[in-house]
Design a protein around this motif. Sequence first.
Motif, PDB file in Angstrom:
ATOM      1  N   LYS A  51      -5.666  10.027  15.643  1.00 51.95           N
ATOM      2  CA  LYS A  51      -6.692  11.020  15.915  1.00 51.95           C
ATOM      3  C   LYS A  51      -7.918  10.375  16.559  1.00 51.95           C
ATOM      4  O   LYS A  51      -8.416   9.357  16.091  1.00 51.95           O
ATOM      5  N   GLN A 121       0.399   1.754  10.757  1.00 48.64           N
ATOM      6  CA  GLN A 121      -0.244   2.891  10.104  1.00 48.64           C
ATOM      7  C   GLN A 121       0.448   3.185   8.790  1.00 48.64           C
ATOM      8  O   GLN A 121       1.644   2.908   8.617  1.00 48.64           O
ATOM      9  N   GLU A 122      -0.320   3.719   7.858  1.00 47.80           N
ATOM     10  CA  GLU A 122       0.295   4.186   6.623  1.00 47.80           C
ATOM     11  C   GLU A 122       1.265   5.314   6.946  1.00 47.80           C
ATOM     12  O   GLU A 122       1.060   6.097   7.886  1.00 47.80           O
ATOM     13  N   THR A 123       2.342   5.403   6.206  1.00 47.34           N
ATOM     14  CA  THR A 123       3.415   6.344   6.498  1.00 47.34           C
ATOM     15  C   THR A 123       2.893   7.769   6.605  1.00 47.34           C
ATOM     16  O   THR A 123       2.150   8.249   5.749  1.00 47.34           O
ATOM     17  N   GLU A 124       3.272   8.426   7.727  1.00 43.17           N
ATOM     18  CA  GLU A 124       2.950   9.824   7.989  1.00 43.17           C
ATOM     19  C   GLU A 124       1.435  10.071   8.041  1.00 43.17           C
ATOM     20  O   GLU A 124       0.960  11.141   7.666  1.00 43.17           O
ATOM     21  N   HIS A 125       0.690   9.093   8.532  1.00 47.40           N
ATOM     22  CA  HIS A 125      -0.749   9.258   8.707  1.00 47.40           C
ATOM     23  C   HIS A 125      -1.134   8.874  10.129  1.00 47.40           C
ATOM     24  O   HIS A 125      -0.600   7.910  10.690  1.00 47.40           O
ATOM     25  N   ASP A 126      -2.065   9.628  10.724  1.00 49.16           N
ATOM     26  CA  ASP A 126      -2.556   9.296  12.057  1.00 49.16           C
ATOM     27  C   ASP A 126      -4.078   9.192  12.102  1.00 49.16           C
ATOM     28  O   ASP A 126      -4.673   9.158  13.179  1.00 49.16           O
ATOM     29  N   GLU A 127      -4.726   9.138  10.932  1.00 49.92           N
ATOM     30  CA  GLU A 127      -6.170   8.984  10.906  1.00 49.92           C
ATOM     31  C   GLU A 127      -6.552   7.539  11.231  1.00 49.92           C
ATOM     32  O   GLU A 127      -5.842   6.602  10.870  1.00 49.92           O
ATOM     33  N   LYS A 130      -6.436   5.204   8.339  1.00 52.98           N
ATOM     34  CA  LYS A 130      -5.116   4.811   7.866  1.00 52.98           C
ATOM     35  C   LYS A 130      -4.384   3.933   8.886  1.00 52.98           C
ATOM     36  O   LYS A 130      -3.196   3.674   8.760  1.00 52.98           O
ATOM     37  N   THR A 131      -5.113   3.503   9.911  1.00 56.32           N
ATOM     38  CA  THR A 131      -4.575   2.654  10.961  1.00 56.32           C
ATOM     39  C   THR A 131      -5.112   1.232  10.784  1.00 56.32           C
ATOM     40  O   THR A 131      -6.302   1.047  10.513  1.00 56.32           O
TER      41      THR A 131
END
Length: 544
Positions: A51, A121-127, A130-131
Amino acid sequence: MGAEPVLGQSSIAEMWPVANPPHPMWPPPYNGEGGAALGDSAVGTQTVNMKVDNVARPVTFVAGRTYIEGNWGGGWTLVIKRYDYATGDCIGDASCSQSFLHPGQPSATDYFVPVAMKVVQETEHDEPEKTYVLVTGYSSAPDTGNTDFRTVCFNGNLVVRWDQKFTAPIALETALQVDEYPVDLSIWPGTNVACVTGNTFNGFNWDVVTVFHQISNGKAVNWEVEASTNGNDLAAGCWNHMVMDQISGETGVAYVVATMNDGVMGNSLKAFKYRAVSGAWERFEIEYPAPSEHSVVKANAMDGINDGVVRDYAVGVGRVSGVDTVYMLTVKFNFTSVSPPVWGAAYNARGQDPGYNEALAVTIHPTTEIPESFGDFIAVAGNGYRDSSRGRDSLVCLYMGEDLRWSAWLNKEQNDPVVDIFDTCTGVAMDVKDASQVNDSNGYRVYVMGQSPVAAGDVDWRVAVFTSQDTAEPETPTLKAVDGNAILNLTGFPTGIDRPMKMQLNPPIAGDSAHNFVVTGNVFNGTTNGDDIVTRKYRYTPAP
């Protein structure tokens, strides 16, 4: 540039703006910050979906090193650029003139020479929060003037999470003032433990040291030192799939391949496997000795694979010397009980005639769920001596299992000039043409980046794609052609050495099923300050 596309043939195209090639191009080359007479160099690229201003988009990160001079002194520092993967625009910078630097004012006591970058990135995160943007390199050791490993972690907005230096145990135990230099960084997508491997000086010789960092805080959860009895040991790289659980500890597998030199017993390549189960670490090793007392082996790169079922091996590539020939060396270290523990192949592009060959890059690409059906692919890239009129040229080989399927020159277009100048492949990657061909040994594609001679003192960078189709004489590199018209050059200043450095194939972008790949590297700018960092996005389109 390569030849114009021919209807119905496979091809490669630039996906970011390039008018009147090679200049101007977008994004523009990165030309440093302070006008220092030292070239910039790319060390990594990776694209993730993240994002930006609360809108998810694919973002391409590129890391490099640049030298800055100022009234505070001067030194090497990390530079990071962020590009919009779709357009090539710089994120948050319409003119593409701004850069992120760390440190912003490098000096003799606070510099950073990066060597590798990874983004996870943390799994299933796009912030962005979390990158994790990880960069490793070396920097000044506290109070000694020597060098330490230095690994820095940023979030997706390039805010520093942590900045850690690592001093090898020998220096802490003996108070020796020693140097440490990392060579590789590895972290598996979705995991949270990074592996950094490199070399440390023990007061007499170089040893191999590998450290594992928890990416949330930079803590070194484990480190391993590998040392011969008497001789220099040099790391080639690491592959890592390790997960940290806050309660039970680390679980997973990592491989390191290194050149080990014992002054008494001789020279060899070794693969080290580190396995952790709930925080309890185990160590395994497999050796590939030099073929004779007069031979010398050297590892330059490695890859690994572990699926927890039938694949548990590492591959190291480099060179091995014979009586009058230096061979391109590929060694597979198998840690399962199914296959022989070690297999090696020595390749000479000149057949029985003397020559010099060397591998600099390797990738493993699994085929079917049962590798014994026709074997995993191992693609190896580097250079080989061609003839007295061309010298050493860019060279790539493809193995399936333990069998050579083909070898090929990257410099083979009919209009390529005959120039006696050193050029080499620098990277290789693989995918399958489409899902329907996953069980077809001829249905895979090999992406190669490297160099192509233009004239005396002038080398372009080149990207090309080959099929996995074998040839009748796999040891003869002139028999394998690129796939259709899938070959393209990039030119810097009319006279100079251009060199692609890093490549990412098929970034994991939802809805993007095309064969896209991003390449970053160094292009000579024609001035006294040497090389610029250039990043390009390409698309390979296979023939119907």
